[in-house]
Design a protein around this motif. Sequence first.
Motif, PDB file in Angstrom:
ATOM      1  N   GLN A  36       0.834  -1.200   0.000  1.00 45.92           N
ATOM      2  CA  GLN A  36       0.000   0.000   0.000  1.00 45.92           C
ATOM      3  C   GLN A  36       0.868   1.249   0.000  1.00 45.92           C
ATOM      4  N   GLN A  37       1.971   1.227   0.748  1.00 46.20           N
ATOM      5  CA  GLN A  37       2.893   2.359   0.739  1.00 46.20           C
ATOM      6  C   GLN A  37       3.481   2.560  -0.656  1.00 46.20           C
ATOM      7  N   GLN A  38       3.838   1.464  -1.324  1.00 43.69           N
ATOM      8  CA  GLN A  38       4.391   1.566  -2.679  1.00 43.69           C
ATOM      9  C   GLN A  38       3.350   2.110  -3.648  1.00 43.69           C
ATOM     10  N   ILE A  39       2.120   1.658  -3.525  1.00 42.81           N
ATOM     11  CA  ILE A  39       1.043   2.142  -4.401  1.00 42.81           C
ATOM     12  C   ILE A  39       0.840   3.635  -4.211  1.00 42.81           C
ATOM     13  N   GLU A  40       0.822   4.076  -2.954  1.00 48.44           N
ATOM     14  CA  GLU A  40       0.633   5.500  -2.692  1.00 48.44           C
ATOM     15  C   GLU A  40       1.798   6.323  -3.225  1.00 48.44           C
ATOM     16  N   ALA A  41       3.029   5.816  -3.103  1.00 47.49           N
ATOM     17  CA  ALA A  41       4.195   6.533  -3.634  1.00 47.49           C
ATOM     18  C   ALA A  41       4.108   6.625  -5.157  1.00 47.49           C
ATOM     19  N   MET A  42       3.711   5.543  -5.806  1.00 46.15           N
ATOM     20  CA  MET A  42       3.589   5.559  -7.265  1.00 46.15           C
ATOM     21  C   MET A  42       2.467   6.497  -7.709  1.00 46.15           C
ATOM     22  N   ALA A  43       1.386   6.561  -6.942  1.00 44.19           N
ATOM     23  CA  ALA A  43       0.290   7.479  -7.277  1.00 44.19           C
ATOM     24  C   ALA A  43       0.770   8.923  -7.175  1.00 44.19           C
ATOM     25  N   ARG A  44       1.568   9.221  -6.146  1.00 44.85           N
ATOM     26  CA  ARG A  44       2.107  10.588  -6.025  1.00 44.85           C
ATOM     27  C   ARG A  44       3.042  10.894  -7.194  1.00 44.85           C
ATOM     28  N   GLN A  45       3.874   9.936  -7.588  1.00 43.80           N
ATOM     29  CA  GLN A  45       4.784  10.138  -8.719  1.00 43.80           C
ATOM     30  C   GLN A  45       3.996  10.360 -10.004  1.00 43.80           C
ATOM     31  N   LEU A  46       2.948   9.577 -10.198  1.00 45.11           N
ATOM     32  CA  LEU A  46       2.121   9.736 -11.397  1.00 45.11           C
ATOM     33  C   LEU A  46       1.452  11.105 -11.413  1.00 45.11           C
ATOM     34  N   SER A  47       0.970  11.531 -10.266  1.00 37.58           N
ATOM     35  CA  SER A  47       0.347  12.849 -10.176  1.00 37.58           C
ATOM     36  C   SER A  47       1.354  13.948 -10.509  1.00 37.58           C
TER      37      SER A  47
END
Length: 72
Positions: A36-47
């Motif tokens: 979940q932490q990795q998913i949230e980090a990737m979502a921030r990077q995508l944003s």
Amino acid sequence: MSEYAALEARIVELELKATYADDLLDRLNQLVFRQQQQIEAMARQLSALRQQQGPEGPAGARSPQDERPPHY
């Protein structure tokens, strides 16, 4: 083997299985938390990438018809 010894052996076996199940559950919870932490980090990077790109789309966007095929 007496009835008491058989019952005690079954209880010990069940306790061992419960211990292994608890350990497995803890490890799976940790794995899900890290994912979940990795998913949230990737979502921030995508944003952040989308903000860099801007509303007009990718810079220098071209039509696929303008691309040369790889064999040329």
